[in-house]
Design a protein around this motif. Sequence first.
Motif, PDB file in Angstrom:
ATOM      1  N   ILE A   5      45.956 -31.769 113.790  1.00 14.01           N
ATOM      2  CA  ILE A   5      46.242 -31.522 112.374  1.00 14.01           C
ATOM      3  C   ILE A   5      47.460 -32.337 111.934  1.00 14.01           C
ATOM      4  CG2 ILE A   5      46.698 -29.790 110.598  1.00 14.01           C
ATOM      5  CD1 ILE A   5      45.656 -27.654 112.532  1.00 14.01           C
ATOM      6  N   TRP A   6      47.264 -33.146 110.898  1.00 11.37           N
ATOM      7  CA  TRP A   6      48.376 -33.851 110.261  1.00 11.37           C
ATOM      8  C   TRP A   6      48.790 -33.041 109.029  1.00 11.37           C
ATOM      9  CZ3 TRP A   6      45.142 -36.283 113.449  1.00 11.37           C
ATOM     10  CH2 TRP A   6      45.650 -37.313 114.259  1.00 11.37           C
ATOM     11  N   SER A   7      50.078 -32.738 108.924  1.00 11.06           N
ATOM     12  CA  SER A   7      50.527 -31.929 107.792  1.00 11.06           C
ATOM     13  C   SER A   7      52.025 -32.100 107.584  1.00 11.06           C
ATOM     14  CB  SER A   7      50.212 -30.448 108.035  1.00 11.06           C
ATOM     15  OG  SER A   7      51.032 -29.925 109.065  1.00 11.06           O
ATOM     16  N   ASP A   8      52.500 -31.582 106.449  1.00 13.92           N
ATOM     17  CA  ASP A   8      53.931 -31.545 106.178  1.00 13.92           C
ATOM     18  C   ASP A   8      54.309 -30.111 105.861  1.00 13.92           C
ATOM     19  OD1 ASP A   8      56.527 -32.390 105.883  1.00 13.92           O
ATOM     20  OD2 ASP A   8      56.163 -33.688 104.151  1.00 13.92           O
ATOM     21  N   VAL A   9      55.519 -29.726 106.249  1.00 16.49           N
ATOM     22  CA  VAL A   9      55.924 -28.318 106.122  1.00 16.49           C
ATOM     23  C   VAL A   9      56.274 -27.921 104.695  1.00 16.49           C
ATOM     24  CG1 VAL A   9      56.669 -28.092 108.510  1.00 16.49           C
ATOM     25  CG2 VAL A   9      58.298 -28.888 106.793  1.00 16.49           C
ATOM     26  N   VAL A  10      56.315 -28.887 103.764  1.00 19.67           N
ATOM     27  CA  VAL A  10      56.563 -28.548 102.364  1.00 19.67           C
ATOM     28  C   VAL A  10      55.287 -28.646 101.528  1.00 19.67           C
ATOM     29  CG1 VAL A  10      59.005 -29.143 102.367  1.00 19.67           C
ATOM     30  CG2 VAL A  10      57.310 -30.923 101.886  1.00 19.67           C
ATOM     31  N   CYS A  11      54.151 -28.726 102.190  1.00 19.26           N
ATOM     32  CA  CYS A  11      52.863 -28.806 101.498  1.00 19.26           C
ATOM     33  C   CYS A  11      52.173 -27.447 101.522  1.00 19.26           C
ATOM     34  CB  CYS A  11      51.973 -29.854 102.174  1.00 19.26           C
ATOM     35  SG  CYS A  11      50.282 -29.841 101.581  1.00 19.26           S
ATOM     36  N   PRO A  12      52.066 -26.767 100.373  1.00 26.08           N
ATOM     37  CA  PRO A  12      51.429 -25.445 100.367  1.00 26.08           C
ATOM     38  C   PRO A  12      49.971 -25.484 100.800  1.00 26.08           C
ATOM     39  CG  PRO A  12      51.842 -26.219  98.119  1.00 26.08           C
ATOM     40  CD  PRO A  12      52.569 -27.143  99.035  1.00 26.08           C
ATOM     41  N   PHE A  13      49.270 -26.585 100.496  1.00 23.26           N
ATOM     42  CA  PHE A  13      47.874 -26.679 100.923  1.00 23.26           C
ATOM     43  C   PHE A  13      47.763 -26.719 102.451  1.00 23.26           C
ATOM     44  CE2 PHE A  13      47.334 -28.658  96.603  1.00 23.26           C
ATOM     45  CZ  PHE A  13      46.574 -27.621  96.075  1.00 23.26           C
ATOM     46  N   CYS A  14      48.790 -27.255 103.109  1.00 21.55           N
ATOM     47  CA  CYS A  14      48.789 -27.281 104.571  1.00 21.55           C
ATOM     48  C   CYS A  14      48.882 -25.871 105.141  1.00 21.55           C
ATOM     49  CB  CYS A  14      49.943 -28.138 105.086  1.00 21.55           C
ATOM     50  SG  CYS A  14      49.754 -29.908 104.732  1.00 21.55           S
ATOM     51  N   TYR A  15      49.689 -25.031 104.506  1.00 26.62           N
ATOM     52  CA  TYR A  15      49.823 -23.633 104.931  1.00 26.62           C
ATOM     53  C   TYR A  15      48.515 -22.891 104.669  1.00 26.62           C
ATOM     54  CZ  TYR A  15      52.693 -19.422 105.895  1.00 26.62           C
ATOM     55  OH  TYR A  15      53.253 -18.285 106.444  1.00 26.62           O
ATOM     56  N   ILE A  16      47.947 -23.112 103.493  1.00 25.53           N
ATOM     57  CA  ILE A  16      46.663 -22.484 103.147  1.00 25.53           C
ATOM     58  C   ILE A  16      45.585 -22.930 104.125  1.00 25.53           C
ATOM     59  CG2 ILE A  16      44.842 -22.424 101.394  1.00 25.53           C
ATOM     60  CD1 ILE A  16      47.147 -22.661  99.289  1.00 25.53           C
ATOM     61  N   GLY A  17      45.549 -24.219 104.423  1.00 26.94           N
ATOM     62  CA  GLY A  17      44.556 -24.744 105.357  1.00 26.94           C
ATOM     63  C   GLY A  17      44.701 -24.162 106.749  1.00 26.94           C
ATOM     64  N   LYS A  18      45.941 -23.976 107.189  1.00 28.31           N
ATOM     65  CA  LYS A  18      46.198 -23.367 108.504  1.00 28.31           C
ATOM     66  C   LYS A  18      45.627 -21.962 108.555  1.00 28.31           C
ATOM     67  CE  LYS A  18      50.064 -22.103 111.585  1.00 28.31           C
ATOM     68  NZ  LYS A  18      49.867 -20.649 111.649  1.00 28.31           N
ATOM     69  N   LYS A  19      45.867 -21.183 107.512  1.00 26.15           N
ATOM     70  CA  LYS A  19      45.375 -19.801 107.477  1.00 26.15           C
ATOM     71  C   LYS A  19      43.845 -19.755 107.451  1.00 26.15           C
ATOM     72  CE  LYS A  19      49.337 -17.487 107.223  1.00 26.15           C
ATOM     73  NZ  LYS A  19      49.789 -16.606 108.311  1.00 26.15           N
ATOM     74  N   ARG A  20      43.252 -20.651 106.671  1.00 23.56           N
ATOM     75  CA  ARG A  20      41.787 -20.663 106.579  1.00 23.56           C
ATOM     76  C   ARG A  20      41.155 -21.099 107.889  1.00 23.56           C
ATOM     77  NH1 ARG A  20      40.970 -23.295 100.488  1.00 23.56           N
ATOM     78  NH2 ARG A  20      41.514 -21.403  99.325  1.00 23.56           N
ATOM     79  N   LEU A  21      41.751 -22.080 108.552  1.00 21.06           N
ATOM     80  CA  LEU A  21      41.232 -22.518 109.853  1.00 21.06           C
ATOM     81  C   LEU A  21      41.311 -21.384 110.868  1.00 21.06           C
ATOM     82  CD1 LEU A  21      40.304 -24.611 111.957  1.00 21.06           C
ATOM     83  CD2 LEU A  21      42.712 -25.272 112.219  1.00 21.06           C
ATOM     84  N   GLU A  22      42.439 -20.684 110.900  1.00 26.40           N
ATOM     85  CA  GLU A  22      42.610 -19.582 111.854  1.00 26.40           C
ATOM     86  C   GLU A  22      41.594 -18.471 111.595  1.00 26.40           C
ATOM     87  OE1 GLU A  22      47.424 -20.274 112.579  1.00 26.40           O
ATOM     88  OE2 GLU A  22      46.732 -18.764 111.153  1.00 26.40           O
ATOM     89  N   ALA A  23      41.351 -18.171 110.311  1.00 26.21           N
ATOM     90  CA  ALA A  23      40.369 -17.136 109.967  1.00 26.21           C
ATOM     91  C   ALA A  23      38.960 -17.584 110.371  1.00 26.21           C
ATOM     92  CB  ALA A  23      40.423 -16.836 108.470  1.00 26.21           C
ATOM     93  N   ALA A  24      38.664 -18.863 110.165  1.00 31.33           N
ATOM     94  CA  ALA A  24      37.352 -19.392 110.525  1.00 31.33           C
ATOM     95  C   ALA A  24      37.137 -19.356 112.033  1.00 31.33           C
ATOM     96  CB  ALA A  24      37.209 -20.826 110.012  1.00 31.33           C
ATOM     97  N   ALA A  25      38.170 -19.719 112.784  1.00 31.42           N
ATOM     98  CA  ALA A  25      38.070 -19.711 114.245  1.00 31.42           C
ATOM     99  C   ALA A  25      37.831 -18.293 114.760  1.00 31.42           C
ATOM    100  CB  ALA A  25      39.337 -20.291 114.859  1.00 31.42           C
ATOM    101  N   GLU A  26      38.523 -17.344 114.136  1.00 34.11           N
ATOM    102  CA  GLU A  26      38.330 -15.937 114.537  1.00 34.11           C
ATOM    103  C   GLU A  26      36.903 -15.489 114.232  1.00 34.11           C
ATOM    104  OE1 GLU A  26      40.304 -11.515 113.712  1.00 34.11           O
ATOM    105  OE2 GLU A  26      41.314 -13.323 112.981  1.00 34.11           O
TER     106      GLU A  26
END
Length: 228
Positions: A5-26
Motif C-alpha cells: 500500500i502506497w499512502s500518506d498519513v495526511v490523506c483521509p482517503f488513505c485512512y478510509i481505504g485502510k478501514k475498508r480493506l480491513e473490513a473486506a479482509a475480515e
Amino acid sequence: MRVDIWSDVVCPFCYIGKKRLEAAAEQAGVELEVHWHSFQLDPEAPVRQEISNSERLAQKYSRSVEEVEEMQRNIAAMAKEEGIEFNWENANSGNTFNAHRVIHLAQSKGLGSEAKEAFFYSYMTQGLAIGERETLEDVASRIGLNPVEVDDVLDSEEYADFVKFDQEIARDQLKVTGVPFFVFDQRIALAGAQPKEVFVQVLEKALQGPQESAEQCTDEQCEVPKSN
C-alpha cells in the motif's frame, strides 16, 4: 495475502481505504500481510502549517475556501461511516517525511500497521501537527517503539532512502498520481478508497491465482496537483 500500500498519513482517503480493506479482509476470511510504502503528497511542506488546512488545500488545488470546506465535510461524513472521526477543522498538515521514516522503523519491528493507524488517528482525529517531533515521538511511544531508537532515526538520515525509493517506484514504475494505491499479491493494482465490496472482489480474484492485472481508479483518493 501480501498487500503493498502506497499512502500518506495526511490523506483521509488513505485512512478510509485502510478501514475498508480491513473490513473486506475480515468478511472474506483473508489474513493480510501488509507492506506500507511512502508517498508524500507535498514533499516541500513545512514542518508545521501556519495557515488553516482549508486555506492550504484551497491554494494547492486552486479552489475557494468554501469549496474546500464543503469537500472536507463530505469526506468527514464518508470517514464516519468507517468509524473514523475526521476533525478536519483542527487538522494541521505538515511535512510527512519523518513520519514515513518512523513507519519504516516500526515496520522493521512488525508494527507497520500500528504506526500507520496511530499517525492517521493523531492527524485526523486529534489534530496534532504531523511534522513536529513531539507528535512523532508521541506516536512512536504509543505503539511501543524504543524511544532511543526513535531519537536515533530522527537525529540521522536513517530510512530516508526507503522513503525516496518507495516514491520513485510509485511514480516511475507504477505511475501513481494519487493515493491510496494498493497492489495485491504483487499482481493486481487498485487505486482509490474503493467500496468494501470492491476490495472483497479483488481479494477473491487474487486468491484464484495469476490472471490479468486489473487497475481501477476513482476520485476517492488524494492527488498530487499537476504542475503548470
